[in-house]
Design an enzyme around this catalytic site. Structure first.
Site, mmCIF file in Angstrom:
data_model
loop_
_atom_site.group_PDB
_atom_site.id
_atom_site.type_symbol
_atom_site.label_atom_id
_atom_site.label_comp_id
_atom_site.label_asym_id
_atom_site.label_seq_id
_atom_site.Cartn_x
_atom_site.Cartn_y
_atom_site.Cartn_z
ATOM 1 N N LYS A 51 45.536 34.299 57.591
ATOM 2 C CA LYS A 51 45.118 33.850 58.923
ATOM 3 C C LYS A 51 45.187 35.014 59.918
ATOM 4 C CE LYS A 51 46.666 29.175 57.862
ATOM 5 N NZ LYS A 51 47.613 28.073 58.050
ATOM 6 N N GLN A 95 53.049 26.144 60.771
ATOM 7 C CA GLN A 95 52.775 26.279 59.338
ATOM 8 C C GLN A 95 53.648 25.298 58.561
ATOM 9 O OE1 GLN A 95 50.316 28.227 58.061
ATOM 10 N NE2 GLN A 95 50.771 27.380 56.059
ATOM 11 N N ASP A 118 44.764 22.957 64.157
ATOM 12 C CA ASP A 118 44.859 22.435 62.789
ATOM 13 C C ASP A 118 44.262 21.028 62.704
ATOM 14 O OD1 ASP A 118 45.812 23.953 60.666
ATOM 15 O OD2 ASP A 118 47.909 23.790 61.312
HETATM 16 N N1 GUN Z 1 50.150 24.247 54.901
HETATM 17 C C1 GUN Z 1 49.203 24.087 53.944
HETATM 18 N N2 GUN Z 1 47.994 23.985 54.504
HETATM 19 C C2 GUN Z 1 48.172 24.072 55.834
HETATM 20 C C3 GUN Z 1 47.287 24.040 56.948
HETATM 21 O O1 GUN Z 1 46.067 23.885 56.848
HETATM 22 N N3 GUN Z 1 47.863 24.189 58.157
HETATM 23 C C4 GUN Z 1 49.200 24.341 58.313
HETATM 24 N N4 GUN Z 1 49.666 24.453 59.544
HETATM 25 N N5 GUN Z 1 50.042 24.374 57.317
HETATM 26 C C5 GUN Z 1 49.518 24.249 56.073
#
Ligand code: GUN
Length: 285
Positions: A51, A95, A118
């Site tokens: 990211k 996350q 998200d």
């Molecule tokens: N953990 C696994 N996939 C994701 C996601 O798309 N966003 C976040 N914040 N955590 C994750």
């Protein structure tokens, strides 16, 4: 069989977003993403790195807030409330997973829905139930699948879509988006009695449960479109999905590779949501 090349489509998206970000300069907007990480889960560290690289590629600002494993729900909510108030921040991401003692629904609920890049808040998830017109900040993985469907011009209306996995962040929103596009949608999950019965009927099969070789060639219809959303690490350290790629790809009309399919698209869609949020927070259409 044609490969659904998530890396290529994501790269195109990132390039477009980079141009869009540079166009926001005249409005004095510098899109900025705040990322909250709890502990040092290796998978999370790897996702976060992807990211951060995508932010660098698109000139989106990145700020990371690291917390120890013993952080409380209240401490995380306090940080989120600070970020909600901070006008330089346009996207807030926690996350997942977080340690068991943290109550995730309260943490997510604290995020301002306008900064919920998200798409995990009840507000944003609820809104997408209404129709495509109300799809706004959508969870990034399902959004990435829909972007690939659009890129490859795969017809959806009237098709039999089977989604395997019913998580709040992948299966449920993905099924909703297909329903909004007038597909006939079946959602299968861990309690489904006869998985193959359903998957064999799918024109479009989407699988995201995290189980190596869950979907074998005998479970797939000829010429099906297959989206493998699983990410698993094999004993040799290599990544693979939930679909037996070698054999299923011989039958499918389109299929995503793992890695290089849904993963890069997820990251690109996070950037898309962040730019979108930054514009909307500043009343730019
Ligand atoms: N953990 C696994 N996939 C994701 C996601 O798309 N966003 C976040 N914040 N955590 C994750």
């Amino acid at each position: 069989m044609q490969l659904l090349d998530g890396r290529k489509v994501a790269k195109e998206m990132l390039l477009k977003l980079k141009n869009e970000v540079s166009g926001l300069e005249i409005h004095h907007i510098l899109p900025k993403l705040a990322v909250i990480l709890v502990g040092k889960n290796p998978a999370s560290l790897s996702y976060i790195k992807q990211k951060q690289l995508a932010c660098a590629e698109t000139n989106i600002e990145w700020e990371q807030f690291d917390f120890e494993e013993d952080v409380t729900t209240a401490q995380l909510i306090q940080k989120i409330e600070e970020l909600n108030m901070d006008e330089t921040i346009h996207g807030i991401l926690v996350q997942l997973p977080v340690p068991k003692h943290v109550y995730v629904p309260d943490v997510i609920r604290a995020i301002d829905p306008k900064k919920d890049v998200d798409g995990f808040t009840a507000y944003n998830l609820g809104k997408m139930f209404l129709s495509t017109d109300f799809e706004d900040l959508i969870p990034c993985t399902p959004l990435g699948i829909i972007k690939m469907i659009e890129h490859y011009k795969i017809p959806v209306e009237g098709k039999e879509v089977v989604v395997v996995g019913h998580s709040n962040i992948v299966g449920k929103p993905l099924a909703t988006m297909f329903l909004n596009r007038n597909a006939t949608v079946t959602v299968c999950h861990i309690h489904t009695k006869d998985l193959a019965f359903h998957t064999k009927r799918a024109d479009i099969l989407c699988v995201g449960v995290g189980k190596i070789n869950l979907i074998t060639a005998d479970m797939v219809k000829d010429d099906a479109v297959v989206f493998d959303i699983g990410i698993n690490r094999m004993e040799n350290g290599k990544l693979c999905g939930d679909v037996d790629f070698e054999n299923v790809s011989a039958k499918a009309s389109y299929i995503t590779p793992v890695p290089g399919g849904a993963g890069p698209m997820t990251v690109a869609c996070l950037m898309l949501n962040t730019v979108h949020a930054s514009k909307r927070l500043n009343n730019i259409p």
